[in-house]
Design a protein around this motif. Structure first.
Motif, short mmCIF file in Angstrom:
data_model
loop_
_atom_site.label_atom_id
_atom_site.label_comp_id
_atom_site.label_asym_id
_atom_site.label_seq_id
_atom_site.Cartn_x
_atom_site.Cartn_y
_atom_site.Cartn_z
N VAL A 111 9.73 1.62 8.93
CA VAL A 111 9.06 1.18 7.73
C VAL A 111 9.23 -0.89 8.73
O VAL A 111 8.06 -1.51 8.31
N ILE A 112 10.02 -0.53 9.78
CA ILE A 112 10.44 -2.66 9.82
C ILE A 112 9.52 -1.80 10.91
O ILE A 112 8.14 -3.32 11.32
N ARG A 113 8.84 -1.63 11.42
CA ARG A 113 8.18 -1.62 12.89
C ARG A 113 6.41 -1.22 11.93
O ARG A 113 5.92 -2.10 12.52
N CYS A 114 6.37 -0.75 10.89
CA CYS A 114 5.10 -0.71 10.67
C CYS A 114 4.40 -2.16 9.98
O CYS A 114 3.08 -2.73 10.49
N PHE A 115 5.24 -3.09 9.59
CA PHE A 115 5.11 -4.61 8.91
C PHE A 115 5.40 -5.30 9.98
O PHE A 115 4.33 -6.33 10.06
N ASP A 116 5.83 -5.17 11.39
CA ASP A 116 5.70 -5.99 12.73
C ASP A 116 4.25 -5.91 12.79
O ASP A 116 3.90 -6.79 13.45
N GLU A 117 3.80 -4.32 13.29
CA GLU A 117 2.35 -4.23 13.70
C GLU A 117 1.37 -4.79 12.65
O GLU A 117 0.47 -5.10 13.08
N VAL A 118 2.08 -4.90 11.17
CA VAL A 118 0.12 -5.50 10.22
C VAL A 118 0.58 -6.96 10.74
O VAL A 118 -0.11 -7.26 10.56
N VAL A 119 2.25 -7.56 10.94
CA VAL A 119 1.44 -8.85 11.19
C VAL A 119 1.30 -9.67 12.74
O VAL A 119 0.43 -10.03 12.53
N ARG A 120 1.77 -8.83 13.58
CA ARG A 120 0.44 -8.64 14.68
C ARG A 120 -0.90 -8.07 14.92
O ARG A 120 -1.02 -9.06 15.71
N GLU A 121 -0.42 -7.73 13.89
CA GLU A 121 -2.22 -7.38 13.94
C GLU A 121 -2.81 -8.34 12.66
O GLU A 121 -4.04 -8.75 13.81
N TYR A 122 -2.92 -8.52 11.54
CA TYR A 122 -3.60 -9.54 11.33
C TYR A 122 -2.90 -10.87 10.97
O TYR A 122 -3.83 -12.07 10.97
N GLU A 124 -0.36 -14.12 9.10
CA GLU A 124 0.28 -13.96 8.06
C GLU A 124 -0.84 -14.71 6.96
O GLU A 124 -1.24 -14.41 6.03
N SER A 125 -1.95 -15.71 7.52
CA SER A 125 -3.17 -16.60 6.60
C SER A 125 -4.16 -15.38 6.41
O SER A 125 -4.63 -15.12 5.68
N THR A 126 -3.92 -14.53 7.79
CA THR A 126 -5.50 -13.84 7.61
C THR A 126 -5.52 -11.94 6.51
O THR A 126 -6.12 -11.93 5.85
N TYR A 127 -3.95 -12.21 6.78
CA TYR A 127 -3.54 -10.51 5.60
C TYR A 127 -3.15 -11.54 4.44
O TYR A 127 -3.91 -10.90 3.41
N ARG A 128 -3.57 -12.72 3.87
CA ARG A 128 -2.93 -13.19 2.86
C ARG A 128 -4.34 -13.15 2.43
O ARG A 128 -4.85 -12.92 1.88
N GLU A 133 -2.21 -11.83 -1.15
CA GLU A 133 -0.93 -12.42 -1.60
C GLU A 133 -0.58 -12.46 0.00
O GLU A 133 -0.75 -12.19 0.80
N HIS A 134 0.45 -13.26 -0.16
CA HIS A 134 1.60 -13.52 1.03
C HIS A 134 2.17 -12.39 1.50
O HIS A 134 2.20 -11.53 1.19
N PHE A 135 2.00 -12.53 3.27
CA PHE A 135 2.91 -11.67 3.70
C PHE A 135 4.39 -11.03 3.78
O PHE A 135 4.98 -12.36 3.05
#
Length: 163
Positions: A111-122, A124-128, A133-135
């Motif tokens: 689960v940690i690896r999953c969300f680390d990959e999300v923030v690396r890929e997108y 935090e600004s693009t994610y939002r 919603e905020h990362f």
């Protein structure tokens, strides 16, 4: 060998696809931003790490819902993923679409690896911008902290019960 993989892909404004797999099977579920799906998943795993024996998280796919049910016994975690016609339905009305049994350490790392990959890929600004919603930074760091603090406890428990 233990294997658990989780991916979170932003598929449209306010929508994400989550793919979970182990060495035997894979499931893909959808989440909408109408609920705090990533925060709920991160918080459920954190609660498991600190000692709770049963936790849930739910993804709303409007009207379908996907419910994660986690059962912990010692260092083992059984994960059931249910598909429900409506998010307010009881577990018994759902269809199990995936399940696995894993070590708590494997679950936390996946689960940690999953969300680390999300923030690396997108980022935090693009994610939002894509999710709406905020990362879930606070929940991710709470999980990471709990995992680091409790890893030594699991190793000691496992070593003493498996000489």
């Amino acid at each position: 060998m233990a294997h658990l993989r989780l991916t979170w892909v932003l598929s449209g404004r306010g929508w994400a696809d989550c793919i979970v797999s182990d060495h035997q099977a894979e499931a893909e579920v959808t989440a909408s931003y109408i609920t705090a799906a990533p925060e709920d998943l991160l918080t459920a795993v954190t609660r498991l790490i600190v000692g709770e024996t049963e936790c849930r998280a739910q993804f709303e796919a409007e009207p379908t819902a996907f419910r994660w049910i986690f059962y912990r016994e010692g260092t083992n975690v059984w994960i059931r993923l249910l598909e429900l016609a409506d998010g307010s339905d009881h577990d018994n009305t759902g269809t199990e679409i995936w399940s696995t049994q894993q070590n708590i350490d494997v679950v936390a790392r996946a689960v940690i690896r999953c969300f680390d990959e999300v923030v690396r890929e997108y980022g935090e600004s693009t994610y939002r911008g894509k999710w709406g919603e905020h990362f879930p930074r606070t929940e991710l760091e709470a999980l990471r902290t709990a995992w680091r603090e409790h890893r030594g406890d699991w190793a000691a428990t496992w070593t003493s019960s498996n000489p």
